[in-house]
Design an enzyme around this catalytic site. Sequence first.
Site, PDB file in Angstrom:
ATOM      1  N   PHE A  19       0.852  -1.186   0.000  1.00 20.98           N
ATOM      2  CA  PHE A  19       0.000   0.000   0.000  1.00 20.98           C
ATOM      3  C   PHE A  19       0.896   1.247   0.000  1.00 20.98           C
ATOM      4  O   PHE A  19       1.856   1.323   0.768  1.00 20.98           O
ATOM      5  CB  PHE A  19      -0.936   0.008   1.205  1.00 20.98           C
ATOM      6  CG  PHE A  19      -1.955   1.107   1.108  1.00 20.98           C
ATOM      7  CD1 PHE A  19      -3.032   0.994   0.242  1.00 20.98           C
ATOM      8  CD2 PHE A  19      -1.802   2.275   1.828  1.00 20.98           C
ATOM      9  CE1 PHE A  19      -3.953   2.033   0.113  1.00 20.98           C
ATOM     10  CE2 PHE A  19      -2.721   3.318   1.699  1.00 20.98           C
ATOM     11  CZ  PHE A  19      -3.793   3.186   0.836  1.00 20.98           C
ATOM     12  N   ARG A  63     -12.139  -3.210  -7.481  1.00 24.44           N
ATOM     13  CA  ARG A  63     -12.199  -3.912  -6.194  1.00 24.44           C
ATOM     14  C   ARG A  63     -13.644  -4.015  -5.697  1.00 24.44           C
ATOM     15  O   ARG A  63     -14.410  -3.042  -5.750  1.00 24.44           O
ATOM     16  CB  ARG A  63     -11.402  -3.151  -5.122  1.00 24.44           C
ATOM     17  CG  ARG A  63      -9.945  -3.026  -5.389  1.00 24.44           C
ATOM     18  CD  ARG A  63      -9.192  -2.612  -4.115  1.00 24.44           C
ATOM     19  NE  ARG A  63      -9.782  -1.436  -3.472  1.00 24.44           N
ATOM     20  CZ  ARG A  63      -9.352  -0.927  -2.330  1.00 24.44           C
ATOM     21  NH1 ARG A  63      -8.335  -1.492  -1.677  1.00 24.44           N
ATOM     22  NH2 ARG A  63      -9.915   0.155  -1.821  1.00 24.44           N
ATOM     23  N   ASP A  66       0.949  -4.962   8.739  1.00 27.00           N
ATOM     24  CA  ASP A  66      -0.099  -3.957   8.526  1.00 27.00           C
ATOM     25  C   ASP A  66      -1.409  -4.708   8.347  1.00 27.00           C
ATOM     26  O   ASP A  66      -1.547  -5.505   7.411  1.00 27.00           O
ATOM     27  CB  ASP A  66       0.244  -3.122   7.287  1.00 27.00           C
ATOM     28  CG  ASP A  66      -0.828  -2.086   6.971  1.00 27.00           C
ATOM     29  OD1 ASP A  66      -1.986  -2.250   7.416  1.00 27.00           O
ATOM     30  OD2 ASP A  66      -0.526  -1.121   6.254  1.00 27.00           O
ATOM     31  N   TYR A 117     -11.026   2.779   9.782  1.00 27.53           N
ATOM     32  CA  TYR A 117     -12.162   3.224   8.968  1.00 27.53           C
ATOM     33  C   TYR A 117     -12.541   2.279   7.833  1.00 27.53           C
ATOM     34  O   TYR A 117     -13.467   2.577   7.082  1.00 27.53           O
ATOM     35  CB  TYR A 117     -11.931   4.639   8.423  1.00 27.53           C
ATOM     36  CG  TYR A 117     -10.704   4.850   7.563  1.00 27.53           C
ATOM     37  CD1 TYR A 117     -10.677   4.448   6.237  1.00 27.53           C
ATOM     38  CD2 TYR A 117      -9.575   5.479   8.069  1.00 27.53           C
ATOM     39  CE1 TYR A 117      -9.571   4.660   5.450  1.00 27.53           C
ATOM     40  CE2 TYR A 117      -8.457   5.690   7.298  1.00 27.53           C
ATOM     41  CZ  TYR A 117      -8.457   5.287   5.978  1.00 27.53           C
ATOM     42  OH  TYR A 117      -7.344   5.488   5.202  1.00 27.53           O
ATOM     43  N   LYS A 118     -11.826   1.174   7.692  1.00 26.92           N
ATOM     44  CA  LYS A 118     -12.186   0.226   6.636  1.00 26.92           C
ATOM     45  C   LYS A 118     -13.147  -0.814   7.231  1.00 26.92           C
ATOM     46  O   LYS A 118     -14.291  -0.486   7.513  1.00 26.92           O
ATOM     47  CB  LYS A 118     -10.909  -0.399   6.058  1.00 26.92           C
ATOM     48  CG  LYS A 118      -9.968   0.632   5.404  1.00 26.92           C
ATOM     49  CD  LYS A 118      -8.707  -0.020   4.862  1.00 26.92           C
ATOM     50  CE  LYS A 118      -7.676   0.999   4.433  1.00 26.92           C
ATOM     51  NZ  LYS A 118      -7.952   1.579   3.114  1.00 26.92           N
TER      52      LYS A 118
END
Lengths: 411, 411
Positions: free
Chosen positions: A127, A370, A196, A221-222
Site C-alpha cells: 500500500f 475492487r 499492517d 475506517y475500513k
Amino acid sequence: MTALTRDDFLALDAADELAPFREQFVLPDDVIYMDGNSLGVLPRTAAARVQDVVTREWGQDLIKSWNSADWINLPQRVGALIAGLIGTDAANVVAADSTSINLYKLAAAALRMQAPRRKIITELGNFPTDLYVLQGLAEYLDVELVAVPRDQILDVVDEDTALVSLTHVHYKTGVMFDMPSVTKAVQAKGALMLWDLCHSAGALPVRLEDCNADMAIGCGYKYLNGGPGAPAFLYVAARHQAAVQPPLSGWMGHARPFDFTDVYTPAAGITRNLCGTPGVIAMSILEESLKIFAKVDLSLLRKKSQHMGQQFMQLIEQECATYGFTIVSPWDNDMRGSQVSLGHDEGYAIMQALIARGLIGDFRAPEVLRFGLTPLYLRYQDLWDAVAILRDVMESGVWNQEDYKRRSAVT
Amino acid sequence: MTALTRDDFLALDAADELAPFREQFVLPDDVIYMDGNSLGVLPRTAAARVQDVVTREWGQDLIKSWNSADWINLPQRVGALIAGLIGTDAANVVAADSTSINLYKLAAAALRMQAPRRKIITELGNFPTDLYVLQGLAEYLDVELVAVPRDQILDVVDEDTALVSLTHVHYKTGVMFDMPSVTKAVQAKGALMLWDLCHSAGALPVRLEDCNADMAIGCGYKYLNGGPGAPAFLYVAARHQAAVQPPLSGWMGHARPFDFTDVYTPAAGITRNLCGTPGVIAMSILEESLKIFAKVDLSLLRKKSQHMGQQFMQLIEQECATYGFTIVSPWDNDMRGSQVSLGHDEGYAIMQALIARGLIGDFRAPEVLRFGLTPLYLRYQDLWDAVAILRDVMESGVWNQEDYKRRSAVT
C-alpha cells in the site's frame, strides 16, 4: 456444474447466522455497497453516540469529561476492543493517530531496537502510504529500504535486516500472506516482523500471538467502520514493550503526563506509543462500531466471507465470461482476504458506470476493480444483484461514455 | 482608586461590541467557564454539522463524499480559515494530526534543512509535549537539545543551532514572547524559528508573516473550540516550503496520492506536510468553529482580552488580597496572553473547590491556578462572579476538605 440462480443466493441469506447483524448498520437506499474495504458503513448507534459526546460530554461537561466520561482512557479502551479481533490481549493494543504515523513510530522504534542492523524490507507494490512512510524514514536516517516483489521477500532478509514490514492482505489484489510461516522465517534471520492489518482487522480473525508477531498496525475506517479518517491502532508484543522507544514521544505517552515535568519518562507498556491528545470524538465513534464486533463469532465471519468470495467469482465466470475480465484475487480461500478484485483495461470507466447504477466498489490504478466483502452487512443476494448490474453495464456498453472516463480527484 | 463594583462589570458588558458572539456558543448552565485555554466550548452549529457529516456525508453518501463533500480538501480548507488568524495566507497552513506530531514533522524537517547544524534550542518549562517531542527527536537522531530558562535563550543560540522552538504564550504563566524581536535575533544567528501557537491562535492576533517566522504549529481544541482532541495545524513560510521534507511522508502528502505509485513524490507547497488520511469528522467540527472566527475583528478581541485580564487581576487584589495568592501573569498587557494565572501553595485543592462551586479553571502543578479569558463567550460580569466565588471559597475555608485534596487522573 449447474448454473447459480438468484434463488440460491436468497437461500444462502435465509440460512445465514450473521444476517441479523445487518440491522446494526445504516445502509443507503438503492445502493449495493461493496466498498467497505475502503470506507466502512455507519453503525446504527454511532449518530446517537457522537451527538452525546458532542452535546453532553463536550458541550455540557466540558473539561470534566476527561475524568467523568473517561476520555483519558479511550485509546486503551478502544485498543482493548481491537485486541480481541487480532488475537491478543488488551494490554498490547492502543488506538492512536493514523496508520501512517503508527507505522513510522514502530518502524523507527524497531530500527533502534535492532541496531546495528540497518535495513528494512517491504513489498514492492505494498500500500502506497506504507512505502512512502518507510521511504521517508529510511532516507531521513540514512538506512536502507529494500522493496521487492512478494516472492523474493524472504530471500533478501539477511543479518543486516532490522525489520520486515508487510501488509497482511494486499489492498489491490486481496492476496494474503501466510502470517505464521512468514513471521517465523523472518524471525529466524533475527529480524522483527511488523504486520499492517488495514485489510485484515475486522475482515478475518487475525492471530498475532499465535504467530508470534512482533508489531502490527491497522486502520479504523475500513472493515472496522469507524468513520472517515477514524483513528488507527498499533500492537506491540508484550516481550518488546519495554524496549520500544518511539521517537514521537508526546505527552500522552508519558508515565505521568499531568505532572507536567520537563523530562520525558515513557509510560509502562503499550501506552508509551501514544503521542498527542487523543481525538475523542472520532475515537468514541470507533468504540461504538467495535461494540458490534465484540458480539461477532470471527470464525463464522471468515467462513461467510470466504464463501461470498467463491460465489462472487463463480458468478462473474458464469455471467460475465465474455467481457474481458480477469479474476485477480486467488481462488484459494486461504490465500484471499475479504475482497474480490477483477482486472480490466477499462476498469476506471467500468467502475464509474457501476457506481452510477448503484453498485459501489472502487478502482485502483492501473486496472483493478475492487469489490469488498463485508459479511456483517452484505447479503448473498447483493452479490447476485451486483453481478447482474455488472453484466448489464458490460452488455449495454454504457461504460463507454465520456462521462465515465473523466477522472475525479479521488478514485 | 475607587473600588470596582458589579455594576461596573455590567456596564462593560453592555458596551461590549463582541457580546453578540456569545450566542454562537453553547454554555453549560450554572457554570462560569474559564478553561477555554484548555478545552474551548461547543460552537452552536457544531452539533448539527457533525450530525450531517455522520448521517448524510458518511452514512448515505459514503465513499463518494471524498469528492462530493470535498473531504479531500478539508485540511487545506480548515488551514485557510486558520491562516487568517495567524497572519498568513491560505497557501501556508494545513490542519493535520496533533500538535505533538506537527512539531516533530517540522523540527525534523528543520534539522535536515539546516545541516550540518545539529542543535535545537527551547525553553525549560515549555509545554511538556513540546519538550518531550524534541527530546525524542534529539535522542533519536543524536543531535543536541538545549533547554534553558527564557532569559537565556537568545544567549545560547549559536552557529550550530538549527532551530529554536518556543511557545509564544506560556501555558502556565500566560507570559508572551515578543515574537518579532525574538524571531529576528534567532534568525540573525542563522537558525530557524518555530512558534508553538497553542495559546495564541484564536486568543490574539498572530502576525507570522510580519515577524518573518519560519514555521509554526498550534492546537485546534483550545481557543479555536474545535472539540476534544481536535486536529492541530502547521505553518511553513512560503520561502521554505520546497525545502521542507518531513520524514513522516504519508500518502496524503504525495503529489498524486491516487496514482498509487511505489515512490514518494512530495506534493507542492504546504500539502506535503500531510501524512495519513485526515480525520474528517473532527476536522468538520473545527471548520464550523472557525467560521465564527472569520467574522471576528481580532484587534477588538485582543483589546477585550487585555482589558479582561486587567480587570480580573485588579479584582483579585481588591477582593482576595489576604488569602496568599500571587499574581503570576504579567500586568503588562503586551506581555500577557489571554489568561490570568495565580500562584498558591494549595492551588490544587482550591481549584477543586472552585469547580465544585461552578467556577471552572484549571490547575497546573506545582502551584498555578489558571483562568482562561475567551472574549467571544466570556462576559465581564463572569469575572466579577468568578472572583466572588473565589473569595467565598477562601473565606469559608471550604477548599480545605479532604475531598478537594484527592487528585484525580487528569487535573
